[in-house]
Design an enzyme around this catalytic site. Structure first.
Site, PDB file in Angstrom:
ATOM      1  CB  SER A  14      -1.223   0.302   1.519  1.00 46.11           C
ATOM      2  OG  SER A  14       0.051   0.164   2.919  1.00 46.11           O
ATOM      3  CE  LYS A  84      -3.325   1.878  12.757  1.00 47.71           C
ATOM      4  NZ  LYS A  84      -3.831   0.904  12.036  1.00 47.71           N
ATOM      5  CG  ASP A  85      -1.234  -2.973  11.386  1.00 49.16           C
ATOM      6  OD1 ASP A  85      -2.501  -2.458  11.223  1.00 49.16           O
ATOM      7  OD2 ASP A  85      -1.109  -2.191  10.160  1.00 49.16           O
ATOM      8  NE  ARG A 132      -8.737   1.882  18.075  1.00 47.10           N
ATOM      9  CZ  ARG A 132      -8.546   2.567  18.277  1.00 47.10           C
ATOM     10  NH1 ARG A 132      -9.106   4.082  18.892  1.00 47.10           N
ATOM     11  NH2 ARG A 132      -8.413   3.335  16.553  1.00 47.10           N
ATOM     12  NE  ARG A 133      -9.721   4.700  14.086  1.00 48.24           N
ATOM     13  CZ  ARG A 133      -8.891   4.405  13.572  1.00 48.24           C
ATOM     14  NH1 ARG A 133      -9.010   3.673  12.726  1.00 48.24           N
ATOM     15  NH2 ARG A 133      -7.554   4.439  13.361  1.00 48.24           N
ATOM     16  NE  ARG A 150     -10.531  -3.972   6.105  1.00 49.05           N
ATOM     17  CZ  ARG A 150     -10.650  -5.176   5.480  1.00 49.05           C
ATOM     18  NH1 ARG A 150     -11.423  -6.524   5.520  1.00 49.05           N
ATOM     19  NH2 ARG A 150      -8.987  -5.373   4.405  1.00 49.05           N
ATOM     20  CD  GLN A 154      -3.593   5.945  -0.654  1.00 51.78           C
ATOM     21  OE1 GLN A 154      -3.397   5.234  -0.382  1.00 51.78           O
ATOM     22  NE2 GLN A 154      -2.097   7.035  -1.131  1.00 51.78           N
ATOM     23  NE  ARG A 156      -9.581   1.703   5.262  1.00 50.85           N
ATOM     24  CZ  ARG A 156      -9.222   1.838   6.233  1.00 50.85           C
ATOM     25  NH1 ARG A 156      -9.989   2.357   7.295  1.00 50.85           N
ATOM     26  NH2 ARG A 156      -8.729   0.224   6.983  1.00 50.85           N
ATOM     27  CB  CYS A 244      -4.951  -5.251  15.771  1.00 46.20           C
ATOM     28  SG  CYS A 244      -4.818  -6.200  14.385  1.00 46.20           S
TER      29      CYS A 244
END
Length: 319
Positions: A14, A84-85, A132-133, A150, A154, A156, A244
Site C-alpha cells: 500500500s 498497531k497492527d 474500537r473506534r 475497507r 486512497q 477509503r 488489533c
C-alpha cells in the site's frame, strides 16, 4: 562491517506502507551512508480480504504474517509495520523495536463539506474499519450509522467521495504520513473521546532475534521515550490477550514526573466501557501495562472480552 551490510526491507504494497518503509530506509541511509537498502513488497491477508470486516476475517497478524514468514525464511532482514497492527505476542525467533518519534496517535474525522462530528445530521453514515473506534464514537453519537469501510487510505477516501458515507474515521498518523493534513475535518481527543489503538502512530521494525547486525543498525534510530510508551501499551495488549480487532485501546504519554496511561475495554455497541488509569516511571513499562490490564479485567473487561470471543455478546448489524 555493520555499515556495509545490504539490508532487505519488507513492506506491504500500500502507498502508506511504502511511505513508512521509505522513512525507515532514508533514516538508515543517513545513519549508515555505506549501507545498501533493498525494498521488497508483499500482499498480506488483510490486504486481500476487502469484502469482510476485519473482526470477522481473523484476528492474529492479518497485516503482518506474510512478512514474518519472509523474515523467518531469511528472504528479508527487516519488516516495517504499523505497530498497531502487531498482535500482542510475536512468533518465536522474532523481535520488535520502535522506529523514530511517534506520529500523532489520535483518530481523525474526514467528512464531506468539512462538517464536524457533533454537527453531522442524525442517521449520517460513518465509515470505519475499527470496532474500537466505532464503540467509542457510538458513546458520543448513537444516532449515527456506522458501517465497515475497507481498503487502503486512497480507496477509503475515494469511497467517501463517491459512496454513501458522510464521513470516515482514520488514524491521524497514516493521514499525516501521506501528507493529507488539509483533509482532516476534526481530531478526536485521545484521552477523553477516542482512546487510540495500542501503539497507534508508532512504526515497528521486526527482525530475527539472533540477528545482532540488524539490531546494531537499528539502535541509533530508536527514541527512548517512544520505547517506554511502546512497551507499556503493548504490555496491556499482551495481558488482555488482545488483537488489533477487539474493542480495546490504551494510550500512554510522558508527564513532568514520568508517564501516565489510560486504557479502555468496550462492548461492541459501546454501551459498556471499562476504563483504567495508572502512572509509572521509566523502567516500569511492562509492570504498568500488566497492572492497568488487570484492573480493566477485574472491573468487568474480562466478561466483555470473553463474550466477544465466544460470540455471546450481541453483535452489530453491519456486514
Amino acid at each position: 562491517m555493520v555499515s556495509d551490510k545490504i539490508l532487505r526491507l519488507g513492506s506491504r504494497e500500500s502507498p502508506l506502507a511504502l511511505a513508512q518503509t521509505h522513512l525507515v530506509a532514508d533514516a538508515l541511509r543517513k545513519q549508515w551512508p555505506k549501507c545498501q537498502i533493498e525494498i521488497q513488497t508483499f500482499k498480506t491477508q488483510g490486504d486481500l480480504i476487502l469484502d469482510t470486516a476485519l473482526s470477522k476475517a481473523g484476528d492474529k497478524g492479518l497485516f503482518v504474517k506474510e512478512l514474518e514468514v519472509a523474515l523467518l525464511e531469511n528472504r528479508i532482514d527487516l519488516a516495517v509495520h504499523s505497530m498497531k497492527d502487531m498482535p500482542g505476542d510475536l512468533p518465536d525467533g522474532l523481535s520488535l523495536v520502535s522506529f523514530g518519534q511517534r506520529e500523532d496517535a489520535r483518530d481523525v474525522l474526514i467528512s464531506k463539506d468539512s462538517i464536524g462530528f457533533m454537527d453531522l445530521p442524525a442517521g449520517a453514515i460513518i465509515g470505519t474499519s475499527s470496532l474500537r473506534r466505532e464503540a467509542q464514537l457510538r458513546r458520543l453519537r448513537a444516532d449515527l450509522r456506522y458501517e465497515v469501510i475497507r481498503g487502503n487510505l486512497q480507496t477509503r477516501y475515494r469511497k467517501l467521495e463517491e459512496g454513501p458515507y458522510q464521513a470516515i474515521v482514520l488514524a491521524a498518523a497514516g493521514v499525516k504520513r501521506l501528507g493529507w493534513h488539509a483533509r482532516i475535518t476534526q481530531t478526536f481527543d485521545a484521552w477523553q473521546e477516542s482512546i487510540p489503538a495500542v501503539a497507534q502512530g508508532i512504526l515497528a521494525i521486526e527482525f530475527r532475534s539472533g540477528d545482532e547486525t540488524s539490531h546494531r543498525l537499528l539502535e541509533p534510530l530508536q527514541v527512548p521515550s517512544v520505547e517506554v510508551v511502546r512497551l507499556a501499551e503493548r504490555s496491556v495488549l499482551s495481558t488482555l490477550s488482545g488483537g488489533c480487532q477487539l474493542p480495546l485501546g490504551a494510550y500512554c504519554r510522558p508527564t513532568e514526573t514520568g508517564y501516565e496511561m489510560k486504557g479502555v475495554v468496550l462492548s461492541l455497541d459501546g454501551a459498556q466501557a471499562i476504563y483504567a488509569y495508572t502512572t509509572f516511571q521509566t523502567g516500569e513499562s511492562l509492570q504498568a501495562g500488566e497492572t492497568l490490564a488487570e484492573s480493566l479485567l477485574a472491573q468487568g473487561g474480562k466478561a466483555i472480552l470473553d463474550g466477544i470471543r465466544q460470540g455471546t455478546q450481541p453483535g452489530l448489524t453491519h456486514p
